[in-house]
Write a protein that holds these residues in place. Sequence first.
Motif, PDB file in Angstrom:
ATOM      1  N   THR A   1      34.581  16.927  50.093  1.00  0.00           N
ATOM      2  CA  THR A   1      33.987  17.452  48.856  1.00  0.00           C
ATOM      3  C   THR A   1      33.122  16.379  48.214  1.00  0.00           C
ATOM      4  O   THR A   1      33.459  15.201  48.217  1.00  0.00           O
ATOM      5  CB  THR A   1      35.083  17.900  47.866  1.00  0.00           C
TER       6      THR A   1
ATOM      7  N   GLU B   1      26.216  20.287  52.290  1.00  0.00           N
ATOM      8  CA  GLU B   1      25.844  21.604  51.780  1.00  0.00           C
ATOM      9  C   GLU B   1      25.951  21.553  50.260  1.00  0.00           C
ATOM     10  O   GLU B   1      27.037  21.379  49.713  1.00  0.00           O
ATOM     11  CB  GLU B   1      26.783  22.674  52.336  1.00  0.00           C
TER      12      GLU B   1
ATOM     13  N   GLY C   1      29.006  19.992  46.193  1.00  0.00           N
ATOM     14  CA  GLY C   1      28.807  20.296  47.601  1.00  0.00           C
ATOM     15  C   GLY C   1      29.939  19.821  48.475  1.00  0.00           C
ATOM     16  O   GLY C   1      30.999  19.411  47.980  1.00  0.00           O
ATOM     17  N   LYS C   2      29.672  19.884  49.787  1.00  0.00           N
ATOM     18  CA  LYS C   2      30.686  19.498  50.763  1.00  0.00           C
ATOM     19  C   LYS C   2      29.991  18.999  52.027  1.00  0.00           C
ATOM     20  O   LYS C   2      28.970  19.552  52.435  1.00  0.00           O
ATOM     21  CB  LYS C   2      31.564  20.705  51.093  1.00  0.00           C
TER      22      LYS C   2
ATOM     23  N   ASP D   1      25.446  27.633  43.514  1.00  0.00           N
ATOM     24  CA  ASP D   1      26.253  28.726  42.973  1.00  0.00           C
ATOM     25  C   ASP D   1      27.376  28.192  42.081  1.00  0.00           C
ATOM     26  O   ASP D   1      27.834  28.873  41.162  1.00  0.00           O
ATOM     27  CB  ASP D   1      26.838  29.579  44.102  1.00  0.00           C
ATOM     28  N   LEU D   2      27.820  26.959  42.335  1.00  0.00           N
ATOM     29  CA  LEU D   2      28.881  26.342  41.526  1.00  0.00           C
ATOM     30  C   LEU D   2      28.313  25.500  40.389  1.00  0.00           C
ATOM     31  O   LEU D   2      28.877  25.472  39.295  1.00  0.00           O
ATOM     32  CB  LEU D   2      29.766  25.430  42.395  1.00  0.00           C
TER      33      LEU D   2
ATOM     34  N   ARG E   1      25.810  23.163  46.474  1.00  0.00           N
ATOM     35  CA  ARG E   1      26.328  24.441  45.983  1.00  0.00           C
ATOM     36  C   ARG E   1      25.737  24.813  44.623  1.00  0.00           C
ATOM     37  O   ARG E   1      26.392  24.671  43.591  1.00  0.00           O
ATOM     38  CB  ARG E   1      27.854  24.366  45.905  1.00  0.00           C
TER      39      ARG E   1
ATOM     40  N   ASN F   1      19.046  23.726  50.397  1.00  0.00           N
ATOM     41  CA  ASN F   1      20.255  23.241  49.734  1.00  0.00           C
ATOM     42  C   ASN F   1      21.134  22.430  50.672  1.00  0.00           C
ATOM     43  O   ASN F   1      22.364  22.466  50.578  1.00  0.00           O
ATOM     44  CB  ASN F   1      21.029  24.413  49.110  1.00  0.00           C
ATOM     45  N   THR F   2      20.487  21.703  51.582  1.00  0.00           N
ATOM     46  CA  THR F   2      21.191  20.778  52.465  1.00  0.00           C
ATOM     47  C   THR F   2      20.632  19.382  52.235  1.00  0.00           C
ATOM     48  O   THR F   2      19.444  19.144  52.424  1.00  0.00           O
ATOM     49  CB  THR F   2      21.041  21.180  53.940  1.00  0.00           C
TER      50      THR F   2
ATOM     51  N   GLU G   1      36.623  25.315  42.515  1.00  0.00           N
ATOM     52  CA  GLU G   1      36.486  24.739  43.866  1.00  0.00           C
ATOM     53  C   GLU G   1      37.335  23.470  43.956  1.00  0.00           C
ATOM     54  O   GLU G   1      37.188  22.559  43.142  1.00  0.00           O
ATOM     55  CB  GLU G   1      35.013  24.415  44.137  1.00  0.00           C
TER      56      GLU G   1
ATOM     57  N   TYR H   1      26.966  32.272  56.583  1.00  0.00           N
ATOM     58  CA  TYR H   1      26.955  30.977  55.925  1.00  0.00           C
ATOM     59  C   TYR H   1      26.031  30.005  56.657  1.00  0.00           C
ATOM     60  O   TYR H   1      26.303  28.828  56.757  1.00  0.00           O
ATOM     61  CB  TYR H   1      28.383  30.412  55.831  1.00  0.00           C
TER      62      TYR H   1
END
Length: 196
Positions: free
Chosen positions: A123, A45, A157-158, A49-50, A47, A31-32, A117, A25
Motif C-alpha cells: 500500500t 496503481e 495506491g498500491k 477513486d479513493l 487510486r 493512473n500508473t 482501504e 482491472y
Amino acid sequence: MSFTRRAFIAASIVALSFIGAGSAYAEDPENTLLLQLKGGEVAIELRPDLAPKHVEQIKTLVREGAYDGVAFHRVIPGFMAQTGDVEYGNLDKGFSAARVGTGGSKLPDLPAEFSSEPFVRGTVGMARSQNPNSANSQFFIMFDDGPFLNGQYTVVGKVIRGMEAVDAIKKGSEANNGAVTNPDKIIKAVIEADKK
C-alpha cells in the motif's frame, strides 16, 4: 457427461471468470506511477477513486520532475519506506540531512481523503504531520501490513509490480526513527501514459 469432462469444464469456467475479472482491472496508464529505483522499476496503481486530490497532486509533481532524485529518507524494516520530500530531500540538488522529512512542495497541503482501504504490504499512503490535513508531497510504501494506520492516513495506491525493488531499499535505524545515512533515491518517476 463423464466426471472428468465436467470437472474440466468447471475448471475452465473458473479460469475464464478470473481472466475476465482481471481484464476489468486492466492497468490504466494515466493512473500508473512508475518509479525507477536502484533495484528496478516499481509500478504503482494510483487510486483517484479513493483520493482524487492527492492522486492529482502526485501526478502534477511527477510531471514536473519533482520526485526525480528524491531520497527514501525514512525506512523502517518491517514497516515502510518514506520518500517524496521534494523541498529538502533531493539528493541531486539541495539535499538537507537536517531538514529532510519536514518539507513539501510549492503546491498547497491537502485535506485528508481517508478511506476504508486497509494498509497492507505494498500500500502507498501519504505522509503527514499531526494535522490530518497536512499531506503534500511525501508518501510511503508499506513493507508489511499496518492495520494501526487504517483510517488515519490517506491511501493513494498500491504496488502492482516490482515489490522486490521496494524490499531492496536501503534501511534506516529503528532506533533513529528509520533515518537513513546515504539513502537510496527515486532515480526517475513517470506516469506510464507519458513514458516515451
